[in-house]
Design an enzyme around this catalytic site. Structure first.
Site, PDB file in Angstrom:
ATOM      1  N   TYR A 213       9.508  16.817  11.097  1.00 27.20           N
ATOM      2  CA  TYR A 213      10.624  15.882  11.185  1.00 27.20           C
ATOM      3  C   TYR A 213      11.808  16.245  10.292  1.00 27.20           C
ATOM      4  O   TYR A 213      12.374  15.402   9.612  1.00 27.20           O
ATOM      5  CB  TYR A 213      10.223  14.414  10.982  1.00 27.20           C
ATOM      6  CG  TYR A 213       8.977  14.123  10.186  1.00 27.20           C
ATOM      7  CD1 TYR A 213       7.883  13.526  10.819  1.00 27.20           C
ATOM      8  CD2 TYR A 213       8.890  14.391   8.828  1.00 27.20           C
ATOM      9  CE1 TYR A 213       6.736  13.222  10.101  1.00 27.20           C
ATOM     10  CE2 TYR A 213       7.751  14.073   8.112  1.00 27.20           C
ATOM     11  CZ  TYR A 213       6.672  13.493   8.762  1.00 27.20           C
ATOM     12  OH  TYR A 213       5.549  13.182   8.049  1.00 27.20           O
TER      13      TYR A 213
ATOM     14  N   TYR B 259       1.751  14.239   1.791  1.00 30.52           N
ATOM     15  CA  TYR B 259       1.724  14.786   3.156  1.00 30.52           C
ATOM     16  C   TYR B 259       1.984  16.297   3.193  1.00 30.52           C
ATOM     17  O   TYR B 259       2.496  16.823   4.167  1.00 30.52           O
ATOM     18  CB  TYR B 259       2.725  14.035   4.048  1.00 30.52           C
ATOM     19  CG  TYR B 259       2.484  12.539   4.021  1.00 30.52           C
ATOM     20  CD1 TYR B 259       1.366  11.996   4.636  1.00 30.52           C
ATOM     21  CD2 TYR B 259       3.346  11.678   3.338  1.00 30.52           C
ATOM     22  CE1 TYR B 259       1.112  10.635   4.578  1.00 30.52           C
ATOM     23  CE2 TYR B 259       3.098  10.311   3.275  1.00 30.52           C
ATOM     24  CZ  TYR B 259       1.974   9.800   3.906  1.00 30.52           C
ATOM     25  OH  TYR B 259       1.727   8.455   3.836  1.00 30.52           O
TER      26      TYR B 259
ATOM     27  N   ARG C 252       6.114  19.241   7.088  1.00 28.85           N
ATOM     28  CA  ARG C 252       7.125  18.189   7.227  1.00 28.85           C
ATOM     29  C   ARG C 252       8.505  18.685   7.694  1.00 28.85           C
ATOM     30  O   ARG C 252       9.124  18.036   8.542  1.00 28.85           O
ATOM     31  CB  ARG C 252       7.236  17.373   5.946  1.00 28.85           C
ATOM     32  CG  ARG C 252       5.925  16.607   5.635  1.00 28.85           C
ATOM     33  CD  ARG C 252       6.068  15.652   4.456  1.00 28.85           C
ATOM     34  NE  ARG C 252       6.950  14.552   4.766  1.00 28.85           N
ATOM     35  CZ  ARG C 252       8.196  14.453   4.349  1.00 28.85           C
ATOM     36  NH1 ARG C 252       8.728  15.384   3.576  1.00 28.85           N
ATOM     37  NH2 ARG C 252       8.940  13.429   4.715  1.00 28.85           N
TER      38      ARG C 252
ATOM     39  N   CYS D  91       3.734  32.660  12.595  1.00 26.34           N
ATOM     40  CA  CYS D  91       4.356  33.150  13.817  1.00 26.34           C
ATOM     41  C   CYS D  91       4.921  31.985  14.597  1.00 26.34           C
ATOM     42  O   CYS D  91       4.341  31.525  15.596  1.00 26.34           O
ATOM     43  CB  CYS D  91       3.342  33.913  14.650  1.00 26.34           C
ATOM     44  SG  CYS D  91       2.827  35.381  13.795  1.00 26.34           S
ATOM     45  N   GLU D  92       6.049  31.485  14.127  1.00 26.33           N
ATOM     46  CA  GLU D  92       6.672  30.294  14.684  1.00 26.33           C
ATOM     47  C   GLU D  92       8.080  30.254  14.107  1.00 26.33           C
ATOM     48  O   GLU D  92       8.239  30.206  12.886  1.00 26.33           O
ATOM     49  CB  GLU D  92       5.844  29.078  14.226  1.00 26.33           C
ATOM     50  CG  GLU D  92       6.329  27.730  14.648  1.00 26.33           C
ATOM     51  CD  GLU D  92       6.259  27.530  16.142  1.00 26.33           C
ATOM     52  OE1 GLU D  92       7.328  27.308  16.732  1.00 26.33           O
ATOM     53  OE2 GLU D  92       5.153  27.608  16.720  1.00 26.33           O
TER      54      GLU D  92
ATOM     55  N   GLU E 226       0.822  -1.212   0.000  1.00 24.52           N
ATOM     56  CA  GLU E 226       0.000   0.000   0.000  1.00 24.52           C
ATOM     57  C   GLU E 226       0.853   1.257   0.000  1.00 24.52           C
ATOM     58  O   GLU E 226       0.945   1.944   1.003  1.00 24.52           O
ATOM     59  CB  GLU E 226      -1.016   0.000   1.152  1.00 24.52           C
ATOM     60  CG  GLU E 226      -0.478  -0.523   2.447  1.00 24.52           C
ATOM     61  CD  GLU E 226      -1.540  -0.719   3.514  1.00 24.52           C
ATOM     62  OE1 GLU E 226      -2.719  -0.900   3.186  1.00 24.52           O
ATOM     63  OE2 GLU E 226      -1.165  -0.692   4.691  1.00 24.52           O
ATOM     64  N   PRO E 227       1.457   1.568  -1.151  1.00 18.40           N
ATOM     65  CA  PRO E 227       2.250   2.787  -1.255  1.00 18.40           C
ATOM     66  C   PRO E 227       1.379   4.048  -1.237  1.00 18.40           C
ATOM     67  O   PRO E 227       0.294   4.055  -1.822  1.00 18.40           O
ATOM     68  CB  PRO E 227       2.939   2.645  -2.619  1.00 18.40           C
ATOM     69  CG  PRO E 227       2.049   1.744  -3.412  1.00 18.40           C
ATOM     70  CD  PRO E 227       1.410   0.812  -2.425  1.00 18.40           C
ATOM     71  N   GLY E 228       1.833   5.062  -0.559  1.00 18.52           N
ATOM     72  CA  GLY E 228       1.151   6.354  -0.567  1.00 18.52           C
ATOM     73  C   GLY E 228       2.104   7.389  -1.138  1.00 18.52           C
ATOM     74  O   GLY E 228       1.984   7.822  -2.290  1.00 18.52           O
ATOM     75  N   ARG E 229       3.099   7.707  -0.333  1.00 21.49           N
ATOM     76  CA  ARG E 229       4.090   8.713  -0.709  1.00 21.49           C
ATOM     77  C   ARG E 229       4.664   8.500  -2.117  1.00 21.49           C
ATOM     78  O   ARG E 229       4.741   9.439  -2.910  1.00 21.49           O
ATOM     79  CB  ARG E 229       5.239   8.666   0.306  1.00 21.49           C
ATOM     80  CG  ARG E 229       6.313   9.735   0.097  1.00 21.49           C
ATOM     81  CD  ARG E 229       7.546   9.435   0.975  1.00 21.49           C
ATOM     82  NE  ARG E 229       7.167   9.136   2.334  1.00 21.49           N
ATOM     83  CZ  ARG E 229       6.995  10.038   3.292  1.00 21.49           C
ATOM     84  NH1 ARG E 229       7.213  11.303   3.025  1.00 21.49           N
ATOM     85  NH2 ARG E 229       6.637   9.681   4.499  1.00 21.49           N
TER      86      ARG E 229
HETATM   87  C1  LIG Z   1       1.030   5.663   6.040  1.00 21.09           C
HETATM   88  C2  LIG Z   1       0.698   4.291   5.710  1.00 21.09           C
HETATM   89  C3  LIG Z   1       0.956   3.792   4.425  1.00 21.09           C
HETATM   90  C4  LIG Z   1       1.636   4.587   3.357  1.00 21.09           C
HETATM   91  O1  LIG Z   1       2.921   4.965   3.691  1.00 21.09           O
HETATM   92  P1  LIG Z   1       3.814   5.763   2.620  1.00 21.09           P
HETATM   93  O2  LIG Z   1       5.071   6.036   3.332  1.00 21.09           O
HETATM   94  O3  LIG Z   1       3.065   6.992   2.278  1.00 21.09           O
HETATM   95  O4  LIG Z   1       3.978   4.858   1.441  1.00 21.09           O
HETATM   96  C5  LIG Z   1       0.551   2.511   4.158  1.00 21.09           C
HETATM   97  N1  LIG Z   1      -0.057   1.754   5.085  1.00 21.09           N
HETATM   98  C6  LIG Z   1      -0.311   2.208   6.327  1.00 21.09           C
HETATM   99  C7  LIG Z   1      -0.987   1.330   7.302  1.00 21.09           C
HETATM  100  C8  LIG Z   1       0.070   3.477   6.682  1.00 21.09           C
HETATM  101  O5  LIG Z   1      -0.176   3.913   7.911  1.00 21.09           O
END
Ligand SMILES: *Cc1c(COP(=O)(O)O)cnc(C)c1O
Length: 411
Positions: free
Chosen positions: A314, A370, A310, A341-342, A271-274
């Site tokens: 971090y 993100y 971000r 203001c930070e 499950e890629p997001g980033r």
């Molecule tokens: C955040 C998350 C992802 C995606 O992570 P990326 O770093 O964006 O690829 C996949 N699965 C779960 C359960 C997550 O919490």
């Protein structure tokens, strides 16, 4: 500078700044990169987009068109999927503290799989399944104790992680007892997510090995979901592994390990997001001020931590350019600071950039993940607009928030 054939100065004129810009073709290419390579003839495979990285309707429409599945972690993300008629059987519902309202909505809409984080949540789910007379497929989120080599704030798999349960812990055993006695809960397998912005595939292999070992104790072939977290290139030092290599390596390792252990699984999921959206995204700002202090040169931009938390959260690093001056000598060492203001509202520290003047446009790269999804209204900043560009055309997919919208909820 042009993105997918669209001039960013034109985008500034049309939509103003700050502005999130996405190269739509790049997103589609990334999704297909996974879909075409994450395949096996030994087991089924499924690629889920982790929607939390960037979740607006048009993005979820692209995911739907690509034929990918979807990971949601909240009612808001689930409702976004519903709003674009996403096939609910391809939705996985995550989260460590799902509310009754969220689980109810998931059951009412026949969400394909609920990824259960802990025992208490399973009890709530069982009760709601009984109440609504609905059956439900689940994965159990395991903490496999693998730590990925990335910034410690983004690592989730240490033993005291808030996410998941440890295999054969009391909590885990209680869950399995409940499942055995349930007429509603259909246990399908395990989920693990070991962190984010990971460059070392061995971390995934280690997690996969642990899951496969656990599978040996089950007679039915299970579904394994090994999460996301694949790294992207923010700055030159980052060396991400290409999608095809990531996909093929993970499939290969899984096939080998299954053979070695002489077992089968039903399906492997990632499950890629980033890595789907990060590099396809840019944020465009206008430089409103330039200031010299004894040791620093600041370029002040018209956004900041409100559109990209971000760096403050971090110490994330970014690359940037001044529009129209991409090829000029980078003679200045600059701190790019926002307008909040930070003191920590700094987008980039010590980046070499050309000399700029008030009114120049500054663009930050790789902000597609993100950024928008973590944006805030601190200092009552308005959430910027989001525009998709593709082959010379621009398309507004989320308009800029207005002051009236900000104030209308306040009584
Ligand atoms: C955040 C998350 C992802 C995606 O992570 P990326 O770093 O964006 O690829 C996949 N699965 C779960 C359960 C997550 O919490």
């Amino acid at each position: 500078m042009k993105i997918s054939g669209v001039d960013v100065e034109f985008l500034k004129q049309k939509y103003n700044t700050p502005l999130y810009i996405y190269d739509e073709e790049h997103i589609i290419k990334n999704m297909n990169g996974y879909l075409n390579n994450f395949k096996s003839n030994k087991f089924n495979t499924e690629v889920l987009y982790a929607s939390k990285a960037f979740c607006v309707k048009e993005m979820i429409r692209l995911v739907k068109q690509a034929g990918m599945s979807l990971d949601v972690v909240s009612l808001g993300e689930l409702k976004t999927a519903l709003a674009v008629d996403f096939d609910m059987s391809k939705v996985y519902f995550h989260g460590n503290n799902k509310s009754v309202e969220e689980i109810t909505c998931a059951l009412e809409n026949n969400v394909g799989t609920i990824v259960v984080d802990n025992y208490m949540e399973l009890v709530t789910l069982e009760n709601l399944c009984q109440k609504f007379q609905k059956k439900c497929n689940i994965l159990i989120r395991l903490n496999v104790g693998v730590e990925a080599h990335t910034h410690k704030f983004i690592v989730t798999a240490h033993v005291d992680s808030k996410f998941g349960v440890l295999y054969e812990s009391i909590e885990y055993n209680n869950m399995m007892d409940l499942i055995r006695n349930s007429n509603y809960i259909n246990f399908k397998g395990f989920h693990s997510h070991i962190g984010s912005q990971i460059f070392d595939l061995q971390a995934f292999s280690a997690a996969l090995e642990k899951l496969i070992n656990i599978c040996k104790n089950f007679s039915q072939p299970l579904i394994l979901n090994i999460g996301g977290g694949f790294g992207v290139k923010y700055v030159d030092e980052d060396k991400p592994i290409p999608f095809d290599v990531v996909s093929k390596t993970l499939i290969d390792e899984c096939e080998k390990s299954l053979e070695k252990n002489n077992i089968q699984i039903e399906k492997l999921c990632i499950e890629p997001g980033r890595s789907i959206v990060a590099e396809a995204g840019y944020t465009l700002y206008t430089i409103g001020g330039i200031k010299k202090t004894p040791n620093k040169l600041y370029y002040f931009i018209d956004g900041g931590m409100t559109d990209n938390i971000r760096p403050a959260l971090y110490q994330a690093k970014y690359n940037a350019d001044i529009i129209g001056k991409e090829d000029m000598l980078k003679s200045q060492i600059v701190t790019v600071a926002g307008k909040c203001c930070e003191s920590g509202d700094i987008i980039i520290e010590n980046i070499p950039l050309p000399k700029a003047i008030k009114g120049d446009l500054l663009i930050t790269h790789t902000t597609g993940a993100y950024g928008y999804s973590m944006s805030s209204n601190y200092n009552k900043a308005l959430t910027p607009a989001v525009v998709f560009v593709n082959d010379g055309k621009d398309k507004l997919v989320c308009r800029r928030q207005t002051i009236d919208e900000l104030l209308e909820r306040e009584l």
